[in-house]
Design a protein around this motif. Structure first.
Motif, PDB file in Angstrom:
ATOM      1  N   ALA A 148       0.828  -1.214   0.000  1.00 57.08           N
ATOM      2  CA  ALA A 148       0.000   0.000   0.000  1.00 57.08           C
ATOM      3  C   ALA A 148       0.856   1.255   0.000  1.00 57.08           C
ATOM      4  CB  ALA A 148      -0.935  -0.003   1.205  1.00 57.08           C
ATOM      5  N   VAL A 149       1.949   1.248   0.737  1.00 58.78           N
ATOM      6  CA  VAL A 149       2.830   2.421   0.773  1.00 58.78           C
ATOM      7  C   VAL A 149       3.541   2.598  -0.562  1.00 58.78           C
ATOM      8  CG1 VAL A 149       4.941   3.334   1.812  1.00 58.78           C
ATOM      9  CG2 VAL A 149       3.135   2.419   3.266  1.00 58.78           C
TER      10      VAL A 149
ATOM     11  N   GLN B 206      -4.988  20.373  -0.472  1.00 60.61           N
ATOM     12  CA  GLN B 206      -5.014  19.382  -1.533  1.00 60.61           C
ATOM     13  C   GLN B 206      -5.728  18.146  -1.006  1.00 60.61           C
ATOM     14  OE1 GLN B 206      -1.166  18.047  -2.708  1.00 60.61           O
ATOM     15  NE2 GLN B 206      -1.891  17.195  -4.617  1.00 60.61           N
ATOM     16  N   LYS B 207      -6.835  17.793  -1.642  1.00 63.79           N
ATOM     17  CA  LYS B 207      -7.599  16.634  -1.194  1.00 63.79           C
ATOM     18  C   LYS B 207      -7.347  15.462  -2.130  1.00 63.79           C
ATOM     19  CE  LYS B 207     -11.124  19.149   1.148  1.00 63.79           C
ATOM     20  NZ  LYS B 207     -12.334  18.961   1.831  1.00 63.79           N
ATOM     21  N   ALA B 208      -7.175  14.289  -1.539  1.00 57.74           N
ATOM     22  CA  ALA B 208      -6.953  13.094  -2.335  1.00 57.74           C
ATOM     23  C   ALA B 208      -8.285  12.602  -2.885  1.00 57.74           C
ATOM     24  CB  ALA B 208      -6.307  12.025  -1.473  1.00 57.74           C
TER      25      ALA B 208
ATOM     26  N   LEU C  92      -5.985   4.238  -1.120  1.00 55.56           N
ATOM     27  CA  LEU C  92      -4.674   3.793  -0.636  1.00 55.56           C
ATOM     28  C   LEU C  92      -4.303   4.476   0.671  1.00 55.56           C
ATOM     29  CD1 LEU C  92      -2.617   3.588  -3.930  1.00 55.56           C
ATOM     30  CD2 LEU C  92      -3.283   1.697  -2.446  1.00 55.56           C
ATOM     31  N   HIS C  93      -4.671   5.745   0.806  1.00 58.25           N
ATOM     32  CA  HIS C  93      -4.384   6.471   2.041  1.00 58.25           C
ATOM     33  C   HIS C  93      -5.126   5.848   3.221  1.00 58.25           C
ATOM     34  CE1 HIS C  93      -3.427   9.835   4.622  1.00 58.25           C
ATOM     35  NE2 HIS C  93      -4.717   9.981   4.905  1.00 58.25           N
TER      36      HIS C  93
ATOM     37  N   VAL D 247      -5.455   1.999   8.044  1.00 56.71           N
ATOM     38  CA  VAL D 247      -6.048   0.800   8.658  1.00 56.71           C
ATOM     39  C   VAL D 247      -4.996  -0.285   8.841  1.00 56.71           C
ATOM     40  CG1 VAL D 247      -7.699  -1.079   8.255  1.00 56.71           C
ATOM     41  CG2 VAL D 247      -8.370   1.288   7.822  1.00 56.71           C
ATOM     42  N   LEU D 248      -4.169  -0.506   7.835  1.00 62.14           N
ATOM     43  CA  LEU D 248      -3.133  -1.532   7.928  1.00 62.14           C
ATOM     44  C   LEU D 248      -2.079  -1.180   8.981  1.00 62.14           C
ATOM     45  CD1 LEU D 248      -2.686  -2.376   4.159  1.00 62.14           C
ATOM     46  CD2 LEU D 248      -3.596  -3.894   5.930  1.00 62.14           C
ATOM     47  N   ALA D 249      -1.754   0.090   9.122  1.00 61.29           N
ATOM     48  CA  ALA D 249      -0.782   0.495  10.147  1.00 61.29           C
ATOM     49  C   ALA D 249      -1.340   0.249  11.541  1.00 61.29           C
ATOM     50  CB  ALA D 249      -0.417   1.963   9.972  1.00 61.29           C
TER      51      ALA D 249
END
Length: 75
Positions: free
Chosen positions: A19-20, A45-47, A54-55, A60-62
């Motif tokens: 993911a990173v 700046q909005k993703a 991915l962000h 969540v994964l972290a």
């Protein structure tokens, strides 16, 4: 139980790395890292789309990684 947590930790670790690495860079160089953090902090700046997914997946994964790492030390 230890084996299940360990296997889960390995899977989450690999998913976090992927993911990173899939995320696009905001800008190049050290000055870009500083200004990129300021832009993200103040919301200039909005993703959108895949970057947003991915962000959120990285966050969540972290969190899962830290929970599983703490759990494996308690077992």
């Amino acid at each position: 139980m230890h084996t299940v947590v360990l296997v889960s930790l390995v899977i989450v670790s690999i998913a976090l790395i992927v993911a990173v690495l899939l995320q696009s860079s905001k800008s190049a160089g050290l000055s870009g890292a500083i200004s990129g953090g300021a832009e993200q902090l103040f919301g200039k700046q909005k993703a959108r789309g895949m970057d947003l997914i991915l962000h959120r997946a990285t966050i969540v994964l972290a969190i899962l990684f830290f929970i599983l790492a703490l759990a494996i030390t308690k077992i």
